[in-house]
Motif scaffolding. Structure first.
Motif, PDB file in Angstrom:
ATOM      1  N   GLU A   1      80.434 -37.550  83.565  1.00  0.00           N
ATOM      2  CA  GLU A   1      80.534 -36.569  84.637  1.00  0.00           C
ATOM      3  C   GLU A   1      81.894 -35.878  84.542  1.00  0.00           C
ATOM      4  OE1 GLU A   1      78.152 -35.800  86.519  1.00  0.00           O
ATOM      5  OE2 GLU A   1      76.759 -37.458  86.233  1.00  0.00           O
ATOM      6  N   ARG A   2      82.343 -35.588  83.329  1.00  0.00           N
ATOM      7  CA  ARG A   2      83.695 -35.139  83.085  1.00  0.00           C
ATOM      8  C   ARG A   2      83.854 -33.643  83.326  1.00  0.00           C
ATOM      9  NH1 ARG A   2      80.543 -33.431  80.317  1.00  0.00           N
ATOM     10  NH2 ARG A   2      80.498 -32.610  78.229  1.00  0.00           N
ATOM     11  N   GLU A   3      85.066 -33.162  83.049  1.00  0.00           N
ATOM     12  CA  GLU A   3      85.370 -31.756  83.246  1.00  0.00           C
ATOM     13  C   GLU A   3      84.478 -30.891  82.368  1.00  0.00           C
ATOM     14  OE1 GLU A   3      87.490 -34.096  82.632  1.00  0.00           O
ATOM     15  OE2 GLU A   3      88.960 -34.158  84.263  1.00  0.00           O
ATOM     16  N   ALA A   4      84.161 -29.704  82.880  1.00  0.00           N
ATOM     17  CA  ALA A   4      83.141 -28.867  82.250  1.00  0.00           C
ATOM     18  C   ALA A   4      83.599 -28.254  80.938  1.00  0.00           C
ATOM     19  CB  ALA A   4      82.715 -27.764  83.219  1.00  0.00           C
ATOM     20  N   ASP A   5      84.917 -28.224  80.671  1.00  0.00           N
ATOM     21  CA  ASP A   5      85.356 -27.547  79.455  1.00  0.00           C
ATOM     22  C   ASP A   5      85.406 -28.484  78.254  1.00  0.00           C
ATOM     23  OD1 ASP A   5      87.472 -29.015  80.382  1.00  0.00           O
ATOM     24  OD2 ASP A   5      88.991 -27.507  79.938  1.00  0.00           O
ATOM     25  N   GLU A   6      85.035 -29.739  78.406  1.00  0.00           N
ATOM     26  CA  GLU A   6      85.014 -30.685  77.299  1.00  0.00           C
ATOM     27  C   GLU A   6      83.606 -30.720  76.711  1.00  0.00           C
ATOM     28  OE1 GLU A   6      86.340 -34.291  79.004  1.00  0.00           O
ATOM     29  OE2 GLU A   6      88.409 -33.613  79.237  1.00  0.00           O
ATOM     30  N   MET A   7      83.525 -30.735  75.382  1.00  0.00           N
ATOM     31  CA  MET A   7      82.239 -30.628  74.702  1.00  0.00           C
ATOM     32  C   MET A   7      81.817 -31.973  74.133  1.00  0.00           C
ATOM     33  SD  MET A   7      81.645 -27.338  75.011  1.00  0.00           S
ATOM     34  CE  MET A   7      80.476 -26.820  73.754  1.00  0.00           C
ATOM     35  N   GLU A   8      80.532 -32.222  74.154  1.00  0.00           N
ATOM     36  CA  GLU A   8      79.953 -33.409  73.533  1.00  0.00           C
ATOM     37  C   GLU A   8      78.747 -32.991  72.702  1.00  0.00           C
ATOM     38  OE1 GLU A   8      81.163 -36.287  73.447  1.00  0.00           O
ATOM     39  OE2 GLU A   8      82.570 -36.344  75.123  1.00  0.00           O
ATOM     40  N   ARG A   9      78.559 -33.674  71.584  1.00  0.00           N
ATOM     41  CA  ARG A   9      77.368 -33.413  70.781  1.00  0.00           C
ATOM     42  C   ARG A   9      76.185 -34.174  71.372  1.00  0.00           C
ATOM     43  NH1 ARG A   9      77.626 -35.522  64.994  1.00  0.00           N
ATOM     44  NH2 ARG A   9      77.017 -37.431  66.055  1.00  0.00           N
ATOM     45  N   VAL A  10      75.077 -33.472  71.522  1.00  0.00           N
ATOM     46  CA  VAL A  10      73.865 -34.094  72.028  1.00  0.00           C
ATOM     47  C   VAL A  10      72.797 -34.081  70.949  1.00  0.00           C
ATOM     48  CG1 VAL A  10      74.305 -33.569  74.442  1.00  0.00           C
ATOM     49  CG2 VAL A  10      73.061 -31.924  73.046  1.00  0.00           C
ATOM     50  N   VAL A  11      71.945 -35.096  70.995  1.00  0.00           N
ATOM     51  CA  VAL A  11      70.777 -35.176  70.129  1.00  0.00           C
ATOM     52  C   VAL A  11      69.554 -35.216  71.038  1.00  0.00           C
ATOM     53  CG1 VAL A  11      69.541 -36.523  68.388  1.00  0.00           C
ATOM     54  CG2 VAL A  11      72.048 -36.437  68.348  1.00  0.00           C
ATOM     55  N   ILE A  12      68.623 -34.304  70.797  1.00  0.00           N
ATOM     56  CA  ILE A  12      67.446 -34.164  71.652  1.00  0.00           C
ATOM     57  C   ILE A  12      66.196 -34.225  70.783  1.00  0.00           C
ATOM     58  CG2 ILE A  12      66.187 -32.579  73.176  1.00  0.00           C
ATOM     59  CD1 ILE A  12      69.055 -31.506  73.952  1.00  0.00           C
ATOM     60  N   ALA A  13      65.236 -35.036  71.187  1.00  0.00           N
ATOM     61  CA  ALA A  13      63.954 -35.126  70.490  1.00  0.00           C
ATOM     62  C   ALA A  13      62.930 -34.267  71.219  1.00  0.00           C
ATOM     63  CB  ALA A  13      63.476 -36.568  70.417  1.00  0.00           C
ATOM     64  N   LEU A  14      62.105 -33.568  70.446  1.00  0.00           N
ATOM     65  CA  LEU A  14      61.077 -32.697  71.000  1.00  0.00           C
ATOM     66  C   LEU A  14      59.717 -33.103  70.449  1.00  0.00           C
ATOM     67  CD1 LEU A  14      63.682 -30.795  69.831  1.00  0.00           C
ATOM     68  CD2 LEU A  14      62.592 -29.157  71.353  1.00  0.00           C
ATOM     69  N   GLY A  15      58.705 -33.049  71.297  1.00  0.00           N
ATOM     70  CA  GLY A  15      57.349 -33.349  70.864  1.00  0.00           C
ATOM     71  C   GLY A  15      56.326 -32.590  71.682  1.00  0.00           C
ATOM     72  N   SER A  16      55.162 -32.333  71.083  1.00  0.00           N
ATOM     73  CA  SER A  16      54.076 -31.651  71.777  1.00  0.00           C
ATOM     74  C   SER A  16      52.774 -31.984  71.077  1.00  0.00           C
ATOM     75  CB  SER A  16      54.296 -30.127  71.756  1.00  0.00           C
ATOM     76  OG  SER A  16      53.154 -29.442  72.257  1.00  0.00           O
ATOM     77  N   ASN A  17      51.708 -32.169  71.865  1.00  0.00           N
ATOM     78  CA  ASN A  17      50.395 -32.352  71.251  1.00  0.00           C
ATOM     79  C   ASN A  17      49.290 -31.625  72.026  1.00  0.00           C
ATOM     80  OD1 ASN A  17      50.130 -34.157  73.435  1.00  0.00           O
ATOM     81  ND2 ASN A  17      48.859 -35.570  72.238  1.00  0.00           N
ATOM     82  N   LEU A  18      49.667 -30.546  72.693  1.00  0.00           N
ATOM     83  CA  LEU A  18      48.697 -29.692  73.362  1.00  0.00           C
ATOM     84  C   LEU A  18      48.914 -28.240  72.926  1.00  0.00           C
ATOM     85  CD1 LEU A  18      48.645 -31.063  77.027  1.00  0.00           C
ATOM     86  CD2 LEU A  18      46.849 -31.299  75.305  1.00  0.00           C
TER      87      LEU A  18
ATOM     88  N   SER B   1      51.148 -26.674  69.145  1.00  0.00           N
ATOM     89  CA  SER B   1      52.262 -27.593  69.392  1.00  0.00           C
ATOM     90  C   SER B   1      53.516 -27.265  68.588  1.00  0.00           C
ATOM     91  CB  SER B   1      51.818 -29.032  69.130  1.00  0.00           C
ATOM     92  OG  SER B   1      51.272 -29.169  67.831  1.00  0.00           O
ATOM     93  N   ALA B   2      53.362 -26.846  67.336  1.00  0.00           N
ATOM     94  CA  ALA B   2      54.543 -26.524  66.531  1.00  0.00           C
ATOM     95  C   ALA B   2      55.294 -25.335  67.121  1.00  0.00           C
ATOM     96  CB  ALA B   2      54.135 -26.239  65.093  1.00  0.00           C
ATOM     97  N   THR B   3      54.551 -24.313  67.545  1.00  0.00           N
ATOM     98  CA  THR B   3      55.179 -23.149  68.173  1.00  0.00           C
ATOM     99  C   THR B   3      55.851 -23.547  69.481  1.00  0.00           C
ATOM    100  OG1 THR B   3      53.601 -21.632  67.177  1.00  0.00           O
ATOM    101  CG2 THR B   3      54.752 -20.858  69.134  1.00  0.00           C
ATOM    102  N   THR B   4      55.204 -24.426  70.230  1.00  0.00           N
ATOM    103  CA  THR B   4      55.779 -24.889  71.496  1.00  0.00           C
ATOM    104  C   THR B   4      57.094 -25.617  71.274  1.00  0.00           C
ATOM    105  OG1 THR B   4      53.612 -25.077  72.541  1.00  0.00           O
ATOM    106  CG2 THR B   4      55.394 -26.375  73.496  1.00  0.00           C
ATOM    107  N   VAL B   5      57.178 -26.439  70.229  1.00  0.00           N
ATOM    108  CA  VAL B   5      58.410 -27.171  69.942  1.00  0.00           C
ATOM    109  C   VAL B   5      59.559 -26.210  69.673  1.00  0.00           C
ATOM    110  CG1 VAL B   5      59.528 -28.600  68.188  1.00  0.00           C
ATOM    111  CG2 VAL B   5      57.370 -29.335  69.202  1.00  0.00           C
ATOM    112  N   VAL B   6      59.313 -25.198  68.868  1.00  0.00           N
ATOM    113  CA  VAL B   6      60.374 -24.226  68.550  1.00  0.00           C
ATOM    114  C   VAL B   6      60.761 -23.432  69.793  1.00  0.00           C
ATOM    115  CG1 VAL B   6      60.975 -22.206  67.173  1.00  0.00           C
ATOM    116  CG2 VAL B   6      59.690 -24.088  66.129  1.00  0.00           C
ATOM    117  N   ALA B   7      59.759 -22.979  70.566  1.00  0.00           N
ATOM    118  CA  ALA B   7      60.049 -22.240  71.795  1.00  0.00           C
ATOM    119  C   ALA B   7      60.785 -23.122  72.801  1.00  0.00           C
ATOM    120  CB  ALA B   7      58.752 -21.709  72.398  1.00  0.00           C
ATOM    121  N   GLY B   8      60.387 -24.391  72.872  1.00  0.00           N
ATOM    122  CA  GLY B   8      61.067 -25.312  73.764  1.00  0.00           C
ATOM    123  C   GLY B   8      62.524 -25.500  73.387  1.00  0.00           C
ATOM    124  N   TRP B   9      62.803 -25.556  72.085  1.00  0.00           N
ATOM    125  CA  TRP B   9      64.184 -25.692  71.630  1.00  0.00           C
ATOM    126  C   TRP B   9      65.011 -24.475  72.018  1.00  0.00           C
ATOM    127  CZ3 TRP B   9      67.816 -28.810  70.780  1.00  0.00           C
ATOM    128  CH2 TRP B   9      68.920 -28.495  69.991  1.00  0.00           C
TER     129      TRP B   9
END
Length: 218
Positions: free
Chosen positions: A52-69, A72-80
């Motif tokens: 919950e730190r100060e807003a000007d400090e950056m952190e690397r995030v890793v996010i997993a995406l999935g879709s099966n409706l 789905s491949a287009t949805t994953v890219v649009a979601g990203w």
């Protein structure tokens, strides 16, 4: 793992430097990966609320995406693209889109899966909140579908700056990361030197340790 003072054991991410621009880079500005603000394990500063730190400090995030409706491949890219905008990602990269069978007793069609990385000034809880908002924008109903249902878009916070966080509604790294090849393989594509913040195993070690029934990629 010992759960005592887990929020004090936040660590610096050790996945190595940013990759050269590749694939989809959907964040504005010059792609720059700043790395963690915590430079070594001794720099704890007695701040259990680092996420919950100060807003000007950056952190690397890793996010997993999935879709099966639907598409789905287009949805994953649009979601990203939506995720990049929602959490102001810098130096954003998306892996190739993979195909996997439904795993962990999930039902429905095959999934399209990918992993994205980037730097954000948002706290871990803010990132998770925005991921759920993006899911809703794509029509996901978490309560209605249940744990095993099909979904238009599934977004999981896998890693936030190498931190270990265990709080109500927020657990980082993702608790089921270590046995999901549909997350580990695209993660290895982007960050081959990434290490699990708790076990310290490399992503390649985790992939090698998967059992046959944990391998869902087609």
């Amino acid at each position: 793992m010992d759960s005592t003072n887990r929020s004090d054991r936040h660590r610096r991410g050790r996945g190595g430097p940013a990759m050269p621009p590749m694939g989809l880079a959907a964040a504005g500005g010059e792609p720059t990966l700043h790395g963690s603000v915590w430079r070594d394990r001794g720099d704890r500063r007695d701040r259990s609320d680092r996420h919950e730190r100060e807003a000007d400090e950056m952190e690397r995030v890793v996010i997993a995406l999935g879709s099966n409706l639907g598409d789905s491949a287009t949805t994953v890219v649009a979601g990203w693209n939506s995720v990049c905008a929602a959490i102001d990602l810098r130096g954003a990269h998306l892996s190739r889109v993979y195909r996997s069978r439904p795993a962990e007793a999930a039902v429905g069609s095959d999934f399209a899966n990918a992993v994205g990385i980037g730097d954000t000034a948002r706290s871990a809880r803010d990132v998770l909140r925005e991921l759920h908002a993006v899911e809703r924008d794509f029509g996901r109903d978490r309560q209605g579908e249940g744990f095993h249902g099909s979904r238009t878009l599934d977004l999981d916070l896998i890693d936030w700056g190498g931190a270990v966080i265990d709080e109500p509604g927020l657990e980082v790294p993702h608790p089921r990361l270590a046995w999901r090849d549909f997350v580990l393989v695209p993660l290895a594509e982007l960050l081959p030197a990434w290490r699990h913040p708790i076990s310290d195993l490399t992503v390649s070690d985790l992939i090698k340790g998967l059992k046959d029934d944990q391998r869902a990629l087609r």
